[in-house]
Design a protein around this motif. Structure first.
Motif, PDB file in Angstrom:
ATOM      1  N   GLY A 191      -4.247  -2.185   6.524  1.00 48.20           N
ATOM      2  CA  GLY A 191      -5.042  -2.773   7.585  1.00 48.20           C
ATOM      3  C   GLY A 191      -4.324  -2.768   8.918  1.00 48.20           C
ATOM      4  N   CYS A 192      -5.088  -2.553   9.987  1.00 48.74           N
ATOM      5  CA  CYS A 192      -4.548  -2.600  11.343  1.00 48.74           C
ATOM      6  C   CYS A 192      -5.700  -2.868  12.303  1.00 48.74           C
ATOM      7  N   ASP A 193      -5.403  -3.567  13.393  1.00 47.18           N
ATOM      8  CA  ASP A 193      -6.423  -3.849  14.391  1.00 47.18           C
ATOM      9  C   ASP A 193      -6.482  -2.772  15.469  1.00 47.18           C
ATOM     10  N   LEU A 194      -5.620  -1.762  15.382  1.00 45.32           N
ATOM     11  CA  LEU A 194      -5.664  -0.628  16.291  1.00 45.32           C
ATOM     12  C   LEU A 194      -6.047   0.631  15.524  1.00 45.32           C
ATOM     13  N   ARG A 195      -6.459   1.654  16.256  1.00 45.20           N
ATOM     14  CA  ARG A 195      -6.836   2.939  15.660  1.00 45.20           C
ATOM     15  C   ARG A 195      -6.192   4.073  16.447  1.00 45.20           C
ATOM     16  N   CYS A 196      -4.890   4.014  16.562  1.00 48.32           N
ATOM     17  CA  CYS A 196      -4.162   4.959  17.409  1.00 48.32           C
ATOM     18  C   CYS A 196      -4.455   6.398  17.001  1.00 48.32           C
ATOM     19  N   VAL A 197      -4.708   7.221  17.995  1.00 48.29           N
ATOM     20  CA  VAL A 197      -5.170   8.581  17.735  1.00 48.29           C
ATOM     21  C   VAL A 197      -4.075   9.472  17.154  1.00 48.29           C
ATOM     22  N   PHE A 198      -2.816   9.030  17.267  1.00 42.87           N
ATOM     23  CA  PHE A 198      -1.692   9.826  16.745  1.00 42.87           C
ATOM     24  C   PHE A 198      -1.082   9.202  15.498  1.00 42.87           C
TER      25      PHE A 198
ATOM     26  N   LEU B 216      -4.065   3.860   5.992  1.00 40.84           N
ATOM     27  CA  LEU B 216      -3.668   2.458   5.818  1.00 40.84           C
ATOM     28  C   LEU B 216      -4.329   1.589   6.886  1.00 40.84           C
ATOM     29  N   ALA B 217      -4.395   2.103   8.098  1.00 42.36           N
ATOM     30  CA  ALA B 217      -4.991   1.346   9.197  1.00 42.36           C
ATOM     31  C   ALA B 217      -6.463   1.044   8.944  1.00 42.36           C
ATOM     32  N   THR B 218      -7.171   2.004   8.395  1.00 45.47           N
ATOM     33  CA  THR B 218      -8.615   1.843   8.181  1.00 45.47           C
ATOM     34  C   THR B 218      -8.953   1.078   6.908  1.00 45.47           C
ATOM     35  N   GLY B 219      -7.965   0.855   6.055  1.00 42.28           N
ATOM     36  CA  GLY B 219      -8.215   0.147   4.800  1.00 42.28           C
ATOM     37  C   GLY B 219      -8.788   1.018   3.701  1.00 42.28           C
ATOM     38  N   LYS B 220      -8.796   2.334   3.906  1.00 40.64           N
ATOM     39  CA  LYS B 220      -9.361   3.233   2.897  1.00 40.64           C
ATOM     40  C   LYS B 220      -8.408   3.490   1.731  1.00 40.64           C
ATOM     41  N   ALA B 221      -7.124   3.270   1.954  1.00 41.94           N
ATOM     42  CA  ALA B 221      -6.134   3.522   0.908  1.00 41.94           C
ATOM     43  C   ALA B 221      -6.199   2.437  -0.166  1.00 41.94           C
TER      44      ALA B 221
ATOM     45  N   TYR C 251       0.801  -1.215   0.000  1.00 47.77           N
ATOM     46  CA  TYR C 251       0.000   0.000   0.000  1.00 47.77           C
ATOM     47  C   TYR C 251       0.837   1.270   0.000  1.00 47.77           C
ATOM     48  N   GLY C 252       2.130   1.111   0.034  1.00 45.58           N
ATOM     49  CA  GLY C 252       3.013   2.267  -0.037  1.00 45.58           C
ATOM     50  C   GLY C 252       4.446   1.797  -0.112  1.00 45.58           C
ATOM     51  N   LEU C 253       5.296   2.627  -0.711  1.00 44.08           N
ATOM     52  CA  LEU C 253       6.708   2.267  -0.845  1.00 44.08           C
ATOM     53  C   LEU C 253       7.560   3.520  -0.762  1.00 44.08           C
ATOM     54  N   GLN C 254       8.408   3.571   0.237  1.00 45.28           N
ATOM     55  CA  GLN C 254       9.440   4.609   0.307  1.00 45.28           C
ATOM     56  C   GLN C 254      10.703   3.985  -0.258  1.00 45.28           C
ATOM     57  N   LYS C 255      11.176   4.516  -1.369  1.00 49.57           N
ATOM     58  CA  LYS C 255      12.197   3.820  -2.139  1.00 49.57           C
ATOM     59  C   LYS C 255      13.574   3.845  -1.509  1.00 49.57           C
ATOM     60  N   MET C 256      13.818   4.788  -0.623  1.00 49.54           N
ATOM     61  CA  MET C 256      15.101   4.807   0.086  1.00 49.54           C
ATOM     62  C   MET C 256      14.953   5.573   1.393  1.00 49.54           C
TER      63      MET C 256
ATOM     64  N   VAL D 227       9.478  -3.512   6.711  1.00 50.92           N
ATOM     65  CA  VAL D 227       8.059  -3.749   6.469  1.00 50.92           C
ATOM     66  C   VAL D 227       7.270  -3.175   7.629  1.00 50.92           C
ATOM     67  N   THR D 228       6.383  -2.235   7.311  1.00 48.55           N
ATOM     68  CA  THR D 228       5.612  -1.551   8.337  1.00 48.55           C
ATOM     69  C   THR D 228       4.157  -1.483   7.887  1.00 48.55           C
ATOM     70  N   GLY D 229       3.346  -0.651   8.515  1.00 52.66           N
ATOM     71  CA  GLY D 229       1.931  -0.652   8.166  1.00 52.66           C
ATOM     72  C   GLY D 229       1.269   0.678   8.381  1.00 52.66           C
ATOM     73  N   GLY D 230      -0.015   0.509   8.693  1.00 49.77           N
ATOM     74  CA  GLY D 230      -0.763  -0.691   9.061  1.00 49.77           C
ATOM     75  C   GLY D 230      -0.035  -1.626   9.994  1.00 49.77           C
ATOM     76  N   GLU D 231      -0.571  -2.845  10.054  1.00 54.82           N
ATOM     77  CA  GLU D 231       0.025  -3.898  10.875  1.00 54.82           C
ATOM     78  C   GLU D 231       0.414  -5.075   9.995  1.00 54.82           C
TER      79      GLU D 231
END
Length: 231
Positions: A26-33, A39-44, A4-9, A69-73
């Motif tokens: 996707g993520c099972d948390l909804r951290c306010v910060f 990405l967490a909500t799956g809208k991307a 869902y995203g790529l930072q090339k360097m 590899v990061t996220g989301g989760e």
């Protein structure tokens, strides 16, 4: 695995490595910060598939050392282990960022030595954990299991806590310290506001508060450091 995203360097996401960063959805948390709330909500929308990514990676041989590899989760992705295997088969080091709530997946990755470095976010003290994660309630048992897995594994890892002025105080840092006592690396990360953060009116703690946080943290983890700000 959809990407869902790529930072090339990046020189920041993988300690000691020049890397690219892959973002999962996707993520099972909804951290306010959260900086990656879309990405967490799956809208991307997905950025690319594996075939396109590995074509990109082949061209980066000799230019980058690893893939973060990061996220989301990422641990929500059932094919994460196979993805990491493919990355490593090309000769790249791998780093995993996780919220720590998927100990079964984490144990597989640790047991199969699929990640050279693992970073786990420890969000807040137990009493404030759910609210910090944007949830009404949360079971911390999976997190504690993940922390135990890492402590007993011999794997290279860090724990990190992003501190927000409105969410963290000195007592919270003490209680987090009690939770993670015995770990080698704990980074106190200073919150930085962005347009993608879902809740307005959050801010970084002032300098003196950060200094107190770090002093407290070092009472539990002598190697604790501040990341994202200078004292």
């Amino acid at each position: 695995m959809k990407i869902y995203g790529l930072q090339k360097m990046t020189l920041l996401d993988f300690p000691g490595k020049v890397a690219c960063t892959v973002f999962t959805g996707g993520c099972d948390l909804r951290c306010v910060f959260c900086h990656n709330y879309e990405l967490a909500t799956g809208k991307a929308e997905p950025y690319c598939g594996e075939e396109e990514f590995f074509s990109f990676l082949e061209k980066r041989r000799g230019l980058i050392d690893g893939v973060a590899v990061t996220g989301g989760e990422p641990c929500l992705q059932k094919d994460l282990p196979e993805f990491l295997k493919k990355v490593r088969a090309l000769g790249f080091s791998t780093k995993l960022d996780t919220n720590g709530f998927h100990p079964e997946m984490l144990k597989r990755i640790v047991d199969e030595k699929l990640a050279d470095y693992i970073a786990v976010d420890v969000k807040n003290s137990p009493e404030k954990y759910a609210a910090t994660c944007g949830l009404e309630k949360i079971d911390l048992a999976p997190l504690f299991e993940s922390l135990a897995i890492l402590k007993d594994s011999g794997a290279e890892y860090e724990l990190r806590t992003t501190v927000v002025d409105q969410l963290h105080d000195e007592e919270d840092v003490k209680k987090i310290g009690e939770m993670i006592r015995g770990t080698k690396f704990w980074f106190i990360q200073c919150f930085a506001d962005r347009d993608t953060v879902p809740f307005a009116e959050l801010s970084a703690p002032p300098r003196e508060k950060l200094k107190r946080f770090l002093d407290i943290a070092r009472g539990y983890v002598p190697g604790a450091e501040l990341r994202g700000a200078e004292l």
